[in-house]
Design a protein around this motif. Structure first.
Motif, PDB file in Angstrom:
ATOM      1  N   ALA A 114     -10.388  15.510   7.194  1.00 49.75           N
ATOM      2  CA  ALA A 114      -9.417  15.415   8.291  1.00 49.75           C
ATOM      3  C   ALA A 114      -8.096  14.796   7.850  1.00 49.75           C
ATOM      4  N   LEU A 115      -8.149  13.887   6.870  1.00 48.16           N
ATOM      5  CA  LEU A 115      -6.946  13.144   6.493  1.00 48.16           C
ATOM      6  C   LEU A 115      -5.886  14.042   5.870  1.00 48.16           C
ATOM      7  N   PHE A 116      -6.264  14.853   4.912  1.00 47.34           N
ATOM      8  CA  PHE A 116      -5.264  15.639   4.190  1.00 47.34           C
ATOM      9  C   PHE A 116      -4.656  16.762   5.022  1.00 47.34           C
ATOM     10  N   PRO A 117      -5.427  17.456   5.874  1.00 42.46           N
ATOM     11  CA  PRO A 117      -4.760  18.405   6.783  1.00 42.46           C
ATOM     12  C   PRO A 117      -3.738  17.733   7.689  1.00 42.46           C
ATOM     13  N   ALA A 118      -4.014  16.502   8.117  1.00 43.94           N
ATOM     14  CA  ALA A 118      -3.048  15.790   8.962  1.00 43.94           C
ATOM     15  C   ALA A 118      -1.778  15.468   8.177  1.00 43.94           C
ATOM     16  N   LEU A 119      -1.927  15.037   6.917  1.00 43.99           N
ATOM     17  CA  LEU A 119      -0.764  14.675   6.109  1.00 43.99           C
ATOM     18  C   LEU A 119       0.084  15.886   5.735  1.00 43.99           C
TER      19      LEU A 119
END
Length: 400
Positions: free
Chosen positions: A65-70
């Motif tokens: 979830a973290l990298f798609p958000a960034l």
């Protein structure tokens, strides 16, 4: 209503080519999303087999979830500027690199990197695919139908990816599973060639200040649609998180809970299959408001039932409502956003959803532990009621 900007298959494109392009986009998203879903199953199991703790599993899952958000905003801007093919190629290569890295060497670091790459690939590609799909539509009704077909992709991917990974992990080991999952983004690279190319947008003049993506939130309809999209996503998470807690409080065993979840999955898949055929008969605004109101009512009623069959009926109704609302959200978000900035609007939505996926489970756990699962359902019902009110303020073709 504003007409869509000429895209990968504009209004003058023959219907056959438009259908081919749409089918290719669905297949591309299945490839990227299926790869991510397969790695979501295999990577945590691999971490546990290597002897690491539950904390390490949580770290790996956070990477999805973290990298798609960034990366959401760069992905949206790139899609607006370059169209479909470059973002989808980047997405496919990210997913391919993640699976090959995990297949080559399995340790906590490489599995975190694989999760980050596959999550980024699925998120990066989704923005370009959804933006380009909207350009296939010739009318409001057609746009709803297009997004009904696009909504099938995550459901199909959720079946293909985990099934492929699970069978191969048991029969051939983790390396073989990751190598097999690498075939999915490879197929995306091939299938993407069936989508007509879109002329890139001219680069801004030197010294021109680029408008902030966050400025889109000053547009009330865009702001409302991002909120509605978040509420719907949070409702999926609450249902998946709080249902087992509520079931334990009601004395239900694992088989009964499986029945409830199966009713939800079956209803959701059925309505997604039927939605493209019924889109022409549905008013998008009525569909959006009605589905949100129905979901609000189901969440309010859920904690009042103690029987597994009654809860399964609630789950089935919820699956229908959430299956109906997703295409309406996507079609409305595109309608209220300036055509040249639709990628950025999708990026804001993606970033909000992925940030929520990373943070909300901790909040759900705190609320559920302190005041019970029923309160989670009622809080979600209240939020969905607010979303329904917001949806009623968005008129057809409104873009202020």
């Amino acid at each position: 209503m504003h007409s869509p900007e000429a895209g990968p298959a504009g209004p003058a494109t023959p219907a056959r080519d438009r259908h081919l392009a749409l089918g290719a986009m669905v297949a591309c998203q299945v490839g990227l999303h299926g790869c991510m879903q397969g790695v979501r199953l295999a990577a945590p199991l691999n971490v546990l087999k290597l002897g690491h703790s539950a904390w390490s599993v949580g770290l790996v899952m956070t990477m999805f979830a973290l990298f798609p958000a960034l990366l959401a905003l760069p992905a949206g801007r790139l899609a607006d500027r370059r169209g479909y093919h470059l973002p989808v190629r980047i997405a496919a290569f990210c997913s391919l690199a993640g699976t090959l890295l995990a297949a080559a060497q399995q340790n906590r670091f490489t599995l975190c990197a694989a999760a980050a790459l596959c999550g980024a690939g699925a998120g990066f590609g989704m923005i370009a695919i959804q933006r380009s799909a909207s350009r296939l539509a010739r009318s409001d009704t057609d746009r709803l139908r297009v997004f009904s077909w696009i909504a099938l992709a995550p459901a199909l991917a959720g079946l293909v990816g985990p099934l492929l990974a699970g069978v191969l992990v048991d029969r051939a080991g983790f390396s073989a599973a990751f190598l097999a999952l690498a075939l999915l983004p490879s197929a995306t690279l091939l299938v993407a060639q069936a989508v007509p190319r879109e002329a890139p947008r001219p680069a801004p003049a030197p010294g021109t200040r680029q408008a902030s993506a966050w400025g889109l939130l000053r547009l009330a309809p865009v702001r409302r649609m991002v909120f509605i999209s978040w509420v719907v996503s949070a409702s999926w998470d609450v249902h998946g998180f709080a249902l087992p807690l509520l079931g334990v409080e009601r004395g239900l065993d694992a088989s009964a809970l499986a029945l409830v979840l199966a009713a939800y999955a079956a209803a959701s898949m059925t309505v997604r299959l039927l939605m493209p055929l019924a889109a022409a008969r549905l008013s998008r605004r009525t569909l959006l408001c009605g589905a949100l109101t129905l979901t609000c009512a189901v969440f309010a009623a859920y904690p009042l039932f103690h029987s597994a069959w009654a809860m399964a009926a609630c789950a089935a109704i919820l699956g229908i409502a959430l299956g109906l609302v997703q295409p309406a959200i996507m079609a409305t978000l595109h309608d209220v956003t300036p055509p040249e900035r639709q990628g950025e609007a999708l990026a804001l939505r993606s970033m909000t959803l992925h940030a929520s996926m990373a943070v909300m489970p901790l909040l759900f756990g705190a609320i559920g532990a302190s005041i019970g699962a029923a309160v989670l359902f009622w809080l979600m019902s209240f939020a969905l009621g607010l979303g329904s009110i917001q949806a009623r303020t968005i008129g057809p073709g409104q873009r202020i």
